[in-house]
Design a protein around this motif. Structure first.
Motif, short mmCIF file in Angstrom:
data_model
loop_
_atom_site.label_atom_id
_atom_site.label_comp_id
_atom_site.label_asym_id
_atom_site.label_seq_id
_atom_site.Cartn_x
_atom_site.Cartn_y
_atom_site.Cartn_z
N PRO A 88 14.05 56.86 -31.82
CA PRO A 88 12.77 56.26 -31.40
C PRO A 88 11.70 56.28 -32.49
N ILE A 89 11.76 57.26 -33.39
CA ILE A 89 10.74 57.35 -34.44
C ILE A 89 10.71 56.09 -35.29
N ILE A 90 11.87 55.55 -35.65
CA ILE A 90 11.88 54.36 -36.51
C ILE A 90 11.35 53.15 -35.76
N PHE A 91 11.62 53.05 -34.46
CA PHE A 91 11.08 51.93 -33.69
C PHE A 91 9.56 52.06 -33.51
N LEU A 92 9.07 53.29 -33.45
CA LEU A 92 7.62 53.51 -33.40
C LEU A 92 6.95 53.07 -34.70
N GLY A 93 7.72 52.99 -35.78
CA GLY A 93 7.16 52.55 -37.05
C GLY A 93 7.28 51.06 -37.29
N VAL A 94 8.34 50.44 -36.76
CA VAL A 94 8.60 49.02 -37.04
C VAL A 94 7.81 48.10 -36.12
N PHE A 95 7.82 48.35 -34.84
CA PHE A 95 7.27 47.39 -33.89
C PHE A 95 5.74 47.30 -33.85
N PRO A 96 4.99 48.28 -34.37
CA PRO A 96 3.56 48.02 -34.52
C PRO A 96 3.25 46.80 -35.39
N LEU A 97 4.19 46.46 -36.30
CA LEU A 97 4.01 45.27 -37.13
C LEU A 97 3.96 44.01 -36.28
N LEU A 98 4.66 44.01 -35.14
CA LEU A 98 4.66 42.87 -34.23
C LEU A 98 3.45 42.88 -33.31
N TRP A 99 3.13 44.05 -32.75
CA TRP A 99 2.08 44.12 -31.74
C TRP A 99 0.70 43.81 -32.32
N ALA A 100 0.46 44.13 -33.58
CA ALA A 100 -0.86 43.88 -34.17
C ALA A 100 -1.22 42.39 -34.16
N PRO A 101 -0.38 41.49 -34.71
CA PRO A 101 -0.75 40.06 -34.65
C PRO A 101 -0.74 39.48 -33.24
N VAL A 102 0.10 40.03 -32.35
CA VAL A 102 0.06 39.57 -30.96
C VAL A 102 -1.29 39.89 -30.34
N SER A 103 -1.78 41.11 -30.57
CA SER A 103 -3.08 41.50 -30.01
C SER A 103 -4.22 40.72 -30.64
N ASN A 104 -4.05 40.27 -31.90
CA ASN A 104 -5.08 39.46 -32.53
C ASN A 104 -5.24 38.11 -31.84
N ARG A 105 -4.21 37.67 -31.11
CA ARG A 105 -4.26 36.38 -30.42
C ARG A 105 -4.69 36.51 -28.96
N ILE A 106 -4.07 37.45 -28.25
CA ILE A 106 -4.33 37.54 -26.81
C ILE A 106 -5.29 38.67 -26.46
N GLY A 107 -5.66 39.50 -27.45
CA GLY A 107 -6.59 40.58 -27.20
C GLY A 107 -5.90 41.94 -27.13
N ARG A 108 -6.69 42.97 -27.31
CA ARG A 108 -6.15 44.35 -27.25
C ARG A 108 -5.81 44.73 -25.80
#
Length: 520
Positions: A114-134
């Motif tokens: 799980p540690i590696i997925f906690l590091g990789v997927f924030p890269l996806l969630w950041a631009p998603v939140s920039n579009r639809i909001g936090r």
């Protein structure tokens, strides 16, 4: 815009003929009137604010203090839940080994994967939140995490549980990338060190707090209750976000004009939106097309080309791996086996880590802000991000000390007889880690222009989690093959002198590197 208080009097250097000339200056009241800052002064009690807020009460910078801090604690706690979930199964390693016929090393993969997925997927969630909001992202994160944790409690095989662990990490990780960004969307520059410190503190407390709580829980119930409890926590987060988590992104802040033409006068009179509408109105916060999402996912990696970000991030990631990771993931194997501790007793060992991290943040947050204020005054108001970095240097020295105390006392104490002295090293190391974490996070964010700051937290999270993912695969082997003293000596050298050097170089050359980056 440069503004002064009434008491500020600026004088030019004395001419060679000995005459003293006063530099033209303005009073606080004159600045307020010239720039139309009457409402800013009335609301905040000062006008030397960065960034400058609007007059709109819906501006997140103008929210009541209680609303900002309630949301900050929610996001910080949510960020903690990623590492908390990863480390929550540590007291159950022995149970997993007996239940499914696996080794302790294989059981530890429930933490490291799980540690590696906690590091990789924030890269996806950041631009998603920039579009639809936090807010929508945080709500989805809490709800889907609850579902995955409930699913984990009903797994009957090693592979099935590992699959749910992966999805738990994917859905829990958004605050890893957007938490620091939200701090910047609510709080002014002069207070961000302390506020980011709250976020980093809870982030750091995840690994030690999880086994501290779950050890007694597993001892008196069963391993399934680990996942039941986390699912209930996630559902509680969802409810709190629904009623106490307004949106921070997407506010269109008007640019103020110069003296004589203040922008607020040309703007429509702002009105206060009812609080319930802030909570139950969802809309796109950016018109960026979704087709650009893949590009934005990889853009944080461009921070690797910025030495003011890369070098302190590497220093922080090394310290995190050899303090937080070493002294949480390896405690059951190192202390638990040597002192013959059960699950509850193993969990109690993490009290030292929690105390050390909390004491570290008491010093790091407000301390680094106070340090920056003092350095800025000495520089006659010229504020440079590198001024913050010296405050982290004692952390690298103390990390070295803590790791050595842990290793030496672990080897020298008697097997089967519990001894507190290795835990003193744990407390020192976690104190040091928190000092480094808060200062480095604040610096790497401040070192970048506002247009690039959102790329920094995902990059830092990725580097930290990558090193943290790899560490458990060799830390246990080092301590087994080399012995506690030699293994701790190697890790202390990397956490101390090596990381110290990276930050010291940034202190000297950081300003020059930043200027070259702007010119490029």
């Amino acid at each position: 815009m440069t503004v002064r208080r009434d008491s500020d009097i600026e004088k030019a250097p004395a001419p060679l003929d000995g005459r003293q000339e006063d530099k033209p200056t303005t009073t606080l009241n004159e600045d307020v009137a010239a720039y139309g800052l009457e409402k800013v002064l009335a609301r905040h009690g000062r006008i030397d604010l960065v960034p400058m807020p609007s007059d709109d009460p819906n501006d997140p910078y103008n929210w009541p203090s209680w609303r900002k801090h309630v949301l900050l604690v929610q996001v910080a706690f949510h960020s903690m839940m990623g590492a908390f979930s990863a480390a929550a199964v540590i007291p159950s390693f022995e149970t997993f080994a007996e239940h499914w016929g696996i080794s302790i090393t294989q059981a530890s993969y429930f933490v490291s994967v799980p540690i590696i997925f906690l590091g990789v997927f924030p890269l996806l969630w950041a631009p998603v939140s920039n579009r639809i909001g936090r807010r929508p992202v945080l709500l989805l994160s809490a709800l889907l995490s609850a579902a995955c944790h409930f699913a984990g409690a009903y797994c009957h095989s090693y592979g099935a549980l590992m699959t749910t662990r992966v999805f738990q990490a994917i859905f829990l990780c958004p605050p890893q990338s957007i938490g620091a960004t939200m701090v910047g969307e609510m709080f002014f520059l002069h207070e961000r060190g302390a506020k980011i410190g709250i976020w980093t503190l809870l982030n750091s407390l995840g690994p030690p707090v999880a086994p501290l709580l779950m050890g007694p829980l597993v001892y008196h119930t069963n391993w399934q209750w680990t996942f039941y409890l986390m699912a209930l926590i996630n559902l509680g987060q969802f409810v709190l976000y629904m009623f106490l988590g307004p949106e921070t992104a997407g506010f269109k802040r008007p640019v103020r004009g110069g003296p004589g033409a203040p922008a607020p006068l040309a703007e429509p009179v702002p009105h206060k939106t009812p609080y319930w509408r802030l909570l139950f109105t969802f809309h796109r916060v950016s018109a960026e097309p979704w087709s650009r999402l893949p590009l934005e996912v990889v853009r944080p990696f461009t921070m690797a080309l910025s030495l003011p970000v890369l070098l302190p991030t590497l220093a922080y990631a090394v310290v995190f791996s050899y303090t937080n990771v070493l002294l949480t993931v390896e405690i059951p194997a190192l202390l638990g086996r040597k002192y013959e501790l059960n699950a509850q007793q193993t969990g109690i060992q993490f009290v030292a880590a929690v105390v050390g991290a909390i004491l570290g943040e008491i010093i790091a947050g407000r301390g680094s802000d106070t340090w920056m204020t003092w350095r800025t005054k000495r520089a006659h108001g010229n504020r440079e991000p590198e001024m913050r970095l010296p405050f982290s240097l004692p952390g690298f020295v103390l990390a070295l000390v803590g790791i050595l105390v842990f290793g030496i006392q672990l080897q020298n104490t008697k097997a089967g007889v519990w001894n507190v002295t290795p835990l003193i090293g744990v407390a020192i190391a976690l104190f040091a880690s928190q000092l480094v974490t808060t200062v480095v996070y604040a610096y790497v964010t401040e070192s970048q222009p506002p247009s690039l700051q959102s790329r920094v937290p995902p990059f830092v999270a990725f580097v930290r989690q990558l090193l943290a993912f790899v560490a458990p695969f060799y830390l246990g082997i080092m301590y087994e093959d080399l012995g506690s003293v030699s293994a701790s000596g190697i890790l202390a050298a990397l956490s101390g002198p090596f990381s110290f050097l990276l930050v010291a170089v940034t202190m000297v050359f950081g300003r020059r590197w930043r200027q070259r980056g702007r010119q490029a």
